[in-house]
Design a protein around this motif. Structure first.
Motif, PDB file in Angstrom:
ATOM      1  N   ALA A 153       0.807  -1.207   0.000  1.00  0.00           N
ATOM      2  CA  ALA A 153       0.000   0.000   0.000  1.00  0.00           C
ATOM      3  C   ALA A 153       0.845   1.265   0.000  1.00  0.00           C
ATOM      4  CB  ALA A 153      -0.905  -0.007   1.221  1.00  0.00           C
ATOM      5  N   PHE A 219      -9.036   2.782   3.686  1.00  0.00           N
ATOM      6  CA  PHE A 219      -7.709   2.218   3.853  1.00  0.00           C
ATOM      7  C   PHE A 219      -6.761   3.217   4.492  1.00  0.00           C
ATOM      8  CE2 PHE A 219      -3.402   1.563   2.668  1.00  0.00           C
ATOM      9  CZ  PHE A 219      -3.216   0.257   3.034  1.00  0.00           C
ATOM     10  N   ILE A 220      -6.754   4.405   3.942  1.00  0.00           N
ATOM     11  CA  ILE A 220      -5.801   5.393   4.449  1.00  0.00           C
ATOM     12  C   ILE A 220      -6.105   5.719   5.900  1.00  0.00           C
ATOM     13  CG2 ILE A 220      -5.011   7.767   4.182  1.00  0.00           C
ATOM     14  CD1 ILE A 220      -5.406   7.425   1.196  1.00  0.00           C
ATOM     15  N   TRP A 223      -5.003   2.954   8.115  1.00  0.00           N
ATOM     16  CA  TRP A 223      -3.539   2.943   8.191  1.00  0.00           C
ATOM     17  C   TRP A 223      -3.056   3.986   9.193  1.00  0.00           C
ATOM     18  CZ3 TRP A 223       0.145   0.366   4.956  1.00  0.00           C
ATOM     19  CH2 TRP A 223       1.438   0.834   5.067  1.00  0.00           C
ATOM     20  N   GLU A 224      -3.647   5.162   9.101  1.00  0.00           N
ATOM     21  CA  GLU A 224      -3.225   6.226  10.004  1.00  0.00           C
ATOM     22  C   GLU A 224      -3.593   5.922  11.444  1.00  0.00           C
ATOM     23  OE1 GLU A 224      -5.069   9.486   8.140  1.00  0.00           O
ATOM     24  OE2 GLU A 224      -3.288  10.078   7.034  1.00  0.00           O
ATOM     25  N   ARG A 226      -3.985   3.060  12.808  1.00  0.00           N
ATOM     26  CA  ARG A 226      -3.139   2.011  13.362  1.00  0.00           C
ATOM     27  C   ARG A 226      -1.785   2.565  13.744  1.00  0.00           C
ATOM     28  NH1 ARG A 226      -2.882  -2.435   9.226  1.00  0.00           N
ATOM     29  NH2 ARG A 226      -4.111  -0.971   8.033  1.00  0.00           N
ATOM     30  N   LYS A 227      -1.312   3.432  12.878  1.00  0.00           N
ATOM     31  CA  LYS A 227      -0.006   4.005  13.158  1.00  0.00           C
ATOM     32  C   LYS A 227      -0.057   4.851  14.431  1.00  0.00           C
ATOM     33  CE  LYS A 227       2.186   5.117   9.514  1.00  0.00           C
ATOM     34  NZ  LYS A 227       3.403   4.657   8.948  1.00  0.00           N
TER      35      LYS A 227
END
Lengths: 686, 202
Positions: A153, A219-220, A223-224, A226-227
């Motif tokens: 990704a 998705f983005i 992702w953020e 989770r980060k």
């Protein structure tokens, strides 16, 4: 308005019908709706499509001049058997730049679109890149999407920043959906979608085709999220606040989102093979959501549990182990007159600052597997589950079922939940030799320790206290009575009740090492015997977490060694059960009472019938071996390594405690929390 | 690159006019029911490549053309959008694929691996010999011909070259010269911030 765009299309339609070039196309509308045109497009001369005819559907938007039409290649016999066009994707949708939202202009007429479609099959797209300084940017979209499937990704995101062409290609929803679900293998991934409830959904378009929606954003965002959650390490007040809010609000939103999807049948009315993976994923999301909501709410509802919440994962990395042990143990005093058959655990909660009276949670009436995980927490969990999104989803279930969805029924979901709970229980305490863990020593200090022996290890046989010793059973049974008396005197509730069952350990085969000293062999044998079934006696719950103290063990062993093996065991166990009252009583048991202690020992009467009681031998780091201890795997004295020793109480937990105790929560924080987990916090706040 | 692909195409190429059969033609008789014998693929430059019909069945487009309703014309397939060296490479690939099908490449490819770790040696040397322009042309051709093994091979190779690189590095790698305007670029960077940070768990 309706009339105007229809008039516009109608005039375009007549124009196309009369145009000599399009005579062969047989342009027609479907069922009288001017918004859908059907035409046959012939292949151009000199191309590989020569002599072939394709069926096309042009669906004009309801906002016609302002939005581009959609062009589909329906799966007709001709379209399937003919060779494909590079601009037509697997779903049969034409991907033409001119028909994208960006390039579309309201001035483009419908007849122009038909012209483009004809042009598509008049010339072949070039497969040469010569003359371009950077051939990569001239790849067709289909080709680049192929490249994307091999990329991660992050690569995709970076690639999109290189050129306009790439940027436009990076908006393929299906690719992002694929990436999204690929990243959702872990629980964290599943829950990463929480913020805003974004989750890719498959939507059925007006033409009856499925396409993805919102997958890139989802998705983005995941992702953020989770980060943020993995890197923050919960070190600041901000993150703790965020975390709690995030956990609760997110979970509830996702649950609501799923529910919405289900209710609106956006998931599809059938789940063919292609959708099975999606379905499975949704099931997993639901399951884990349920678990998380339940555990969180339990946590919030019961301050005693707070101390134990961890976000460790089990070996599969799939389940959180939220609650370790039975918190609040120290505060509990044995009931004044416990009935041996009483199954309920009575737990006194610490009084809240708010001045509420201590609550008594009754739980564990046998049907709930949470029983030995969280003790009294089970009731809270059940209540929590009932008030959470889970309940909403449950309620929604029958409606879905009637809708003809292949969605799991209520029963299936419950079964899945039960399975998951069983798994949780299974992995709840898995120990192996050499594993590091934190142990609270008898004086109440947490220390780093190592497992020297775990139930799964070989070398010593396990025994079942089934009450029928093979050869020495009678003798042991006969000897039981006096020792039972002693044990009872030592404050062991119900210890003597097992007398009728005979000596479970006496005469039973010991699969131990032959060279092992007799007493040690027996000690191990006794300690690991997972009896309890045959023994009616039920000591107070506190017993479960008392462990044979090292001192008592060592004292008892020499005393009981030799002939009266079982007696030694009994003595040890007796000593172990109540250290305060033990010394004289234990000595007495060791000296005189044969076998009876074994009853106390083997019984483990606090665990519900059917469960095994196992012990693990721990060695305190940096201490002599003589301080090694046998501790029940169920004991609250065990915790994951570094969860208690170097790492401080997690900030989330501190915060939760703060909230619960009503201490120093600013109005702002409180508002945020309330906004996030209104359900739970409302409960606590009231 | 030019010499290499040129030499390989020279070996296989026959001119459609004289009909002489190059080394590409195999003498085995075809066993396929619907298609039989040899087919000539005519490239953009007018060169003909004779290939056994069963070999090109791996390409869905060519198979459809051979089996299709226009069977009488199928003995000579015009590939007017491909250059000769590309057609030659495609033919080479198809012929090898017939004897030794390519193994699958996992999606996504792991960073640090090469294509050679997943496919047979022949394929890795095959794709290694393709230089930039040629590689992309092959990619386009494979997509056009619906030749999935070749498409996967080329796509994975391109993908590996773009992997774990910053946008600037990718631009350099593929020689992309298409600068965005500053404000667009800033927006883009902002929006794709997630992708430029190290992945979770690393």
């Amino acid at each position: 308005m309706e009339a105007l765009k229809e008039k516009l299309l109608r005039s375009d339609f007549d124009q196309v019908r009369q145009h000599p070039k399009y005579q062969t196309a047989n342009v027609r509308t479907e069922e009288g709706s001017i918004f859908k045109w059907i035409l046959d497009v012939p292949g151009g001369k000199g191309t590989s499509w020569e002599g072939l005819v394709y069926d096309l559907e042009v669906t004009f938007s309801r906002r016609h001049p302002f939005e581009p039409p959609r062009v589909d290649f329906p799966r007709t016999h001709r379209n399937v058997s003919n060779p494909g066009h590079p601009l037509v994707d697997a779903n049969g949708r034409l991907r033409m730049q001119k028909l994208s939202f960006d390039k579309w202009l309201p001035t483009i007429e419908a007849s122009q679109v038909i012209g483009w479609l004809f042009h598509l099959f008049e010339t072949e797209p070039p497969c040469v890149t010569s003359g371009n300084s950077c051939p990569f940017t001239h790849l067709s979209s289909e080709t680049v999407l192929q490249v994307h499937t091999f990329l991660d990704a992050g690569d995709l995101g970076r690639l999109s920043q290189t050129s306009k062409h790439m940027l436009s290609l990076c908006f393929d929803e299906a690719t992002w959906a694929k990436l999204y679900y690929r990243s959702c293998t872990s629980l964290d991934g599943l829950l990463g979608e929480k913020e805003g409830g974004a989750c890719p959904v498959r939507v059925m378009g007006a033409s009856g085709k499925w396409f993805w929606e919102g997958s890139r954003e989802a998705f983005i965002r995941s992702w953020e999220m989770r980060k943020a959650c993995s890197s923050a390490a919960f070190s600041t007040a901000k993150t703790q606040e965020l975390h709690v809010k995030w956990e609760l609000s997110g979970l509830l939103t996702v649950a609501a989102g799923l529910l919405h999807d289900i209710q609106n049948r956006r998931l599809g009315d059938v789940f063919p093979a292609a959708n099975a993976g999606y379905l499975r994923h949704m099931e997993r999301v639901l399951d884990s959501l349920t678990m998380r909501v339940a555990s969180l709410q339990r946590l919030m509802a019961w301050p005693g549990v707070c101390r134990g919440l961890l976000s460790e994962k089990d070996e599969d990395g799939s389940l959180p182990i939220d609650v370790w042990g039975r918190p609040g143990q120290q505060r509990r005093s044995p009931s004044p007159s416990p009935s041996p058959h009483e199954k309920q655990h009575r737990v006194e909660l610490p009084a809240r600052v708010g001045g509420e009276p201590p609550q008594v949670l009754a739980a564990a009436d046998g049907d709930d597997e949470m029983d030995d995980i969280g003790g009294g927490a089970a009731a809270a969990a059940a209540a929590a589950a009932a008030s959470s999104g889970w309940a909403t989803l449950q309620n929604a279930q029958p409606a879905c079922g009637m809708g003809g969805l292949f969605w799991p029924t209520l029963y299936d979901l419950m079964a899945a939940k039960r399975r998951q709970r069983e798994r949780l229980r299974e992995c709840f305490r898995k120990f192996s030799r050499g594993q590091k863990l934190d142990v609270r020593d008898p004086s109440g200090v947490w220390m780093g320790a190592e497992v020297m022996w775990a139930p799964g290890d070989g070398g010593v046989g396990t025994l079942r206290a089934d009450g029928c010793g093979e050869d020495g059973g009678a003798g042991a049974g006969a000897g039981a009575a006096p020792a039972a008396g002693v044990a009872g005197g030592g404050g062991i509730q119900g210890g003597g009740g097992g007398g009728g069952g005979g000596g479970p350990f006496a005469g039973s085969p010991v699969g131990g090492d032959a060279g092992m000293p007799e007493w040690r062999r027996l000690l191990q044998l006794g300690l690991m015997a997972d009896g309890g079934r045959a023994l009616p006696g039920s000591p107070p719950p506190a017993l479960a977490n008392w462990n044979p103290g090292a001192g008592a063990t060592l004292a008892a062993v020499p005393a009981g060694g030799g002939a009266a093996d079982a007696a030694a065991l009994g003595a040890i166990a007796a000593a172990a059960v109540d250290q305060a009252a033990a010394p004289p009583a234990a000595a007495g048991a060791a000296a005189g009472g044969p076998a009876a202690g074994a009853l106390v020992f083997g019984q483990g009467g606090t665990t519900p019938p059917g469960s095994n009681r196992k012990l693990v031998r721990v060695h305190y780091e940096g201490h002599k071996k003589k301080y090694d201890e046998w501790i029940s795997v169920q004991s609250g004295r065990l915790a994951p390594f570094r969860s208690r020793t170097t790492r401080p109480l997690s900030v989330t937990m501190q915060f939760v405690e703060q909230v619960v105790n009503g201490a120093s929560v600013s109005r702002c924080q409180r508002r945020d929390l309330l906004a996030g987990g209104s359900l739970v916090l409302g409960e606590i706040g009231s | 690159m030019a010499t290499e692909s040129g030499s390989s195409s020279r070996v296989q190429k026959t001119t459609s006019s004289d009909g002489a059969v190059g080394s590409a033609r195999t003498t085995r008789t075809d066993t396929g029911a619907s298609s039989s014998g040899a087919v000539t693929l005519v490239s953009m430059d007018g060169d003909g490549f004779v290939v056994e019909a069963s070999a090109i069945e791996v390409s869905k487009l060519l198979k459809a053309m051979v089996d299709g309703p226009t069977e009488n014309a199928a003995k000579e397939i015009p590939l007017t959008n491909m250059r000769s060296n590309v057609v030659a490479k495609v033919v080479e690939f198809c012929q090898h694929h017939q004897t030794d099908p390519m193994t699958d490449i996992p999606k996504p490819v792991q960073f640090g691996k090469t294509v050679g770790d997943h496919v047979q040696e022949w394929y890795s040397t095959f794709v290694k010999a393709l230089k930039d322009e040629m590689l992309f042309e092959m990619l386009l051709a494979a997509n056009y011909l619906d030749l999935s093994p070749l498409l996967e091979l080329c796509a994975a190779t391109v993908g590996l070259r773009a992997m774990n690189k910053t946008p600037e590095e990718i631009q350099r790698e593929f020689n992309i010269k298409e600068p965005f305007s500053p404000e667009v670029e800033r927006t883009l960077r902002q929006e794709n911030k997630w992708s430029t940070e190290p992945p979770i768990g690393s």
